[in-house]
Design a protein around this motif. Structure first.
Motif, mmCIF file in Angstrom:
data_model
loop_
_atom_site.group_PDB
_atom_site.id
_atom_site.type_symbol
_atom_site.label_atom_id
_atom_site.label_comp_id
_atom_site.label_asym_id
_atom_site.label_seq_id
_atom_site.Cartn_x
_atom_site.Cartn_y
_atom_site.Cartn_z
ATOM 1 N N CYS A 277 31.132 109.372 -51.081
ATOM 2 C CA CYS A 277 31.689 109.698 -52.398
ATOM 3 C C CYS A 277 30.632 110.192 -53.380
ATOM 4 O O CYS A 277 30.912 111.043 -54.231
ATOM 5 C CB CYS A 277 32.400 108.486 -52.982
ATOM 6 S SG CYS A 277 33.857 107.967 -52.038
ATOM 7 N N GLN A 302 39.640 108.482 -54.517
ATOM 8 C CA GLN A 302 40.398 107.782 -55.551
ATOM 9 C C GLN A 302 39.890 106.356 -55.738
ATOM 10 O O GLN A 302 39.925 105.800 -56.847
ATOM 11 C CB GLN A 302 41.883 107.757 -55.178
ATOM 12 C CG GLN A 302 42.810 107.266 -56.295
ATOM 13 C CD GLN A 302 42.828 108.219 -57.484
ATOM 14 O OE1 GLN A 302 42.747 109.430 -57.310
ATOM 15 N NE2 GLN A 302 42.934 107.663 -58.681
ATOM 16 N N ASN A 303 39.365 105.777 -54.668
ATOM 17 C CA ASN A 303 38.872 104.399 -54.739
ATOM 18 C C ASN A 303 37.664 104.255 -55.658
ATOM 19 O O ASN A 303 37.332 103.143 -56.098
ATOM 20 C CB ASN A 303 38.512 103.903 -53.327
ATOM 21 C CG ASN A 303 38.316 102.399 -53.282
ATOM 22 O OD1 ASN A 303 39.010 101.652 -53.970
ATOM 23 N ND2 ASN A 303 37.368 101.950 -52.476
ATOM 24 N N GLU A 305 37.606 104.958 -58.614
ATOM 25 C CA GLU A 305 38.116 104.441 -59.886
ATOM 26 C C GLU A 305 38.139 102.917 -59.926
ATOM 27 O O GLU A 305 38.292 102.315 -60.988
ATOM 28 C CB GLU A 305 39.511 104.998 -60.155
ATOM 29 C CG GLU A 305 39.507 106.512 -60.383
ATOM 30 C CD GLU A 305 40.857 107.038 -60.823
ATOM 31 O OE1 GLU A 305 41.861 106.318 -60.648
ATOM 32 O OE2 GLU A 305 40.900 108.179 -61.321
ATOM 33 N N ASN A 306 37.973 102.291 -58.751
ATOM 34 C CA ASN A 306 37.950 100.827 -58.693
ATOM 35 C C ASN A 306 36.539 100.259 -58.844
ATOM 36 O O ASN A 306 36.331 99.060 -58.659
ATOM 37 C CB ASN A 306 38.552 100.340 -57.375
ATOM 38 C CG ASN A 306 40.029 100.685 -57.257
ATOM 39 O OD1 ASN A 306 40.752 100.632 -58.242
ATOM 40 N ND2 ASN A 306 40.465 101.043 -56.060
ATOM 41 N N CYS A 307 35.581 101.122 -59.173
ATOM 42 C CA CYS A 307 34.197 100.675 -59.356
ATOM 43 C C CYS A 307 34.142 99.522 -60.367
ATOM 44 O O CYS A 307 34.734 99.603 -61.450
ATOM 45 C CB CYS A 307 33.326 101.832 -59.846
ATOM 46 S SG CYS A 307 31.617 101.380 -60.201
ATOM 47 N N LYS A 328 30.962 108.788 -60.514
ATOM 48 C CA LYS A 328 31.878 109.312 -61.530
ATOM 49 C C LYS A 328 31.823 110.840 -61.595
ATOM 50 O O LYS A 328 32.853 111.510 -61.704
ATOM 51 C CB LYS A 328 31.522 108.719 -62.894
ATOM 52 C CG LYS A 328 31.816 107.229 -63.020
ATOM 53 C CD LYS A 328 31.382 106.707 -64.381
ATOM 54 C CE LYS A 328 31.621 105.223 -64.505
ATOM 55 N NZ LYS A 328 31.144 104.682 -65.802
ATOM 56 N N LEU A 331 33.608 112.247 -58.542
ATOM 57 C CA LEU A 331 35.057 112.084 -58.640
ATOM 58 C C LEU A 331 35.639 113.104 -59.602
ATOM 59 O O LEU A 331 36.686 113.727 -59.316
ATOM 60 C CB LEU A 331 35.407 110.665 -59.097
ATOM 61 C CG LEU A 331 36.908 110.390 -59.296
ATOM 62 C CD1 LEU A 331 37.685 110.615 -58.004
ATOM 63 C CD2 LEU A 331 37.124 108.973 -59.821
ATOM 64 N N LYS A 335 38.374 115.983 -58.567
ATOM 65 C CA LYS A 335 39.678 116.160 -59.212
ATOM 66 C C LYS A 335 39.855 117.592 -59.702
ATOM 67 O O LYS A 335 40.957 118.163 -59.611
ATOM 68 C CB LYS A 335 39.818 115.182 -60.381
ATOM 69 C CG LYS A 335 40.024 113.736 -59.957
ATOM 70 C CD LYS A 335 40.179 112.823 -61.172
ATOM 71 C CE LYS A 335 40.500 111.403 -60.764
ATOM 72 N NZ LYS A 335 40.635 110.506 -61.953
#
Length: 344
Positions: A277, A302-303, A305-307, A328, A331, A335
């Motif tokens: 990622c 997408q995971n 965002e769970n950081c 970040k 990601l 997007k």
């Protein structure tokens, strides 16, 4: 056939070494095919590790019959004397040999030394006295540990990441090894997949007379490419303008603040695949983008965002990267790509 002498070990290895981490991902038969093809073509240095699942077993099955003609390097990740001996005996059994040419501490967080309280270096010396290993080496991703090991005089080889994205301090480390007669084994010569031009990577390594790259091989076409360079009367050269152009372009685009995919940030408490990622922006633009746009890849990204912002990955990064910030950024870029706002 170009060879390199690994410092004071006296090992004269073919300049093209075989990195056996990837063969853990293929069948025994296919691994044997790759290993024997490399050997038949003149490759005589094979690097593996106790941590690479069944890589040692596959190597032993494929190469036991030609053991006297090759050099084998393997590694122990153990931080205890008991674990050291267990790893060594297991490696000897699986590799079907009674000695290891280069036995390496596998990326320790410190430089093992005599009387440091761990007993690890003393175990290395005892194993060497017993004839179970012939040369003592260390692998690392931490520049400060690598430099300490080279300057200590205790290690005959150093294995460290080195490719044409190297910083000046990495080149200084290669030169330091030469000055101290320490063999330099190059891992990640393709920077974990970010370098996609094998000819340029090969030319870069050939421009240093004391480096031994161990190319990670998983597919026969990959092996064929490097065997072709090795056998060519005119192998890729840094004098070739096209090679220079590739390297200059990649250095402009990639050098500096990028994830090397060493994996020492793992495990992540949020189960984020950090090595993938944190470098998705480079991967998606340097390999077939469809591979990184699948539902599985989108779920992986997408995971991010769970950081948890726990900072564990940043603290463990040997390259001192701001890993949460990299996640970040990648990601956000991903997007934009999915939304058609950014090009691949």
């Amino acid at each position: 056939m170009k060879t390199v002498t690994l410092g004071r070990t006296g090992i004269a290895a073919n300049k093209t070494g075989f990195g056996a981490l990837p063969i853990q991902r293929v069948s025994h038969d296919y691994a044997a095919k790759l290993l024997r093809k490399a050997y038949d073509a003149g490759v005589n240095f094979f690097d593996t590790a106790r941590s690479y699942s069944d890589s040692e077993e596959k190597m032993g099955l494929a190469l036991a019959g030609v053991r006297e003609n090759i050099f084998i390097a393997t590694k122990t990740p153990s931080t205890t004397v008991e674990g050291f001996w267990q790893d060594l005996e297991t490696s000897l059994r699986l590799l079907k040999t009674d000695y290891i040419d280069v036995y390496q501490f596998h990326n320790p967080a410190f430089c093992p030394k005599p009387q440091d309280g761990t007993g690890l270096y003393e175990a290395m010396l005892q194993a060497k006295e017993q004839g179970k290993i012939r040369h003592i080496g260390i692998t690392n991703h931490r520049p400060w540990v690598a430099e300490e090991a080279v300057r200590s005089g205790l290690y005959e080889t150093l294995q460290f990441p080195f490719c044409y994205l190297a910083a000046e301090k990495d080149i200084d480390l290669v030169n330091l090894c030469k000055e101290n007669n320490v063999g330099f084994i190059c891992m990640k010569a393709l920077s974990g997949g970010l370098i996609t031009n094998g000819a340029a990577a090969y030319a870069w390594q050939n421009s240093f007379d004391n480096t031994l790259p161990i190319w990670g091989v998983q597919r026969e076409e990959e092996l064929d490419e490097f065997l072709g360079y090795m056998a060519s009367p005119t192998p890729p050269s840094m004098e070739d303008p096209a090679v220079k152009a590739v390297i200059e372009k990649d250095r402009r685009e990639l050098i500096g603040n990028f994830c090397r995919s060493c994996g020492y940030c793992l495990p992540c408490p949020a189960n984020i695949n950090i090595p993938q990622c944190a470098r998705m922006s480079q991967l998606i633009r340097r390999s077939p983008s469809a591979n990184w746009l699948t539902p599985e890849a989108q779920s992986m990204m997408q995971n991010v965002e769970n950081c948890l912002e726990c900072g564990q990955c940043k603290a463990k990064c040997p390259y001192e990267l701001d890993t949460p910030a990299l996640l970040k950024q990648n990601l956000a870029d991903y997007k934009d790509i999915l939304a058609g706002k950014a090009q691949v």
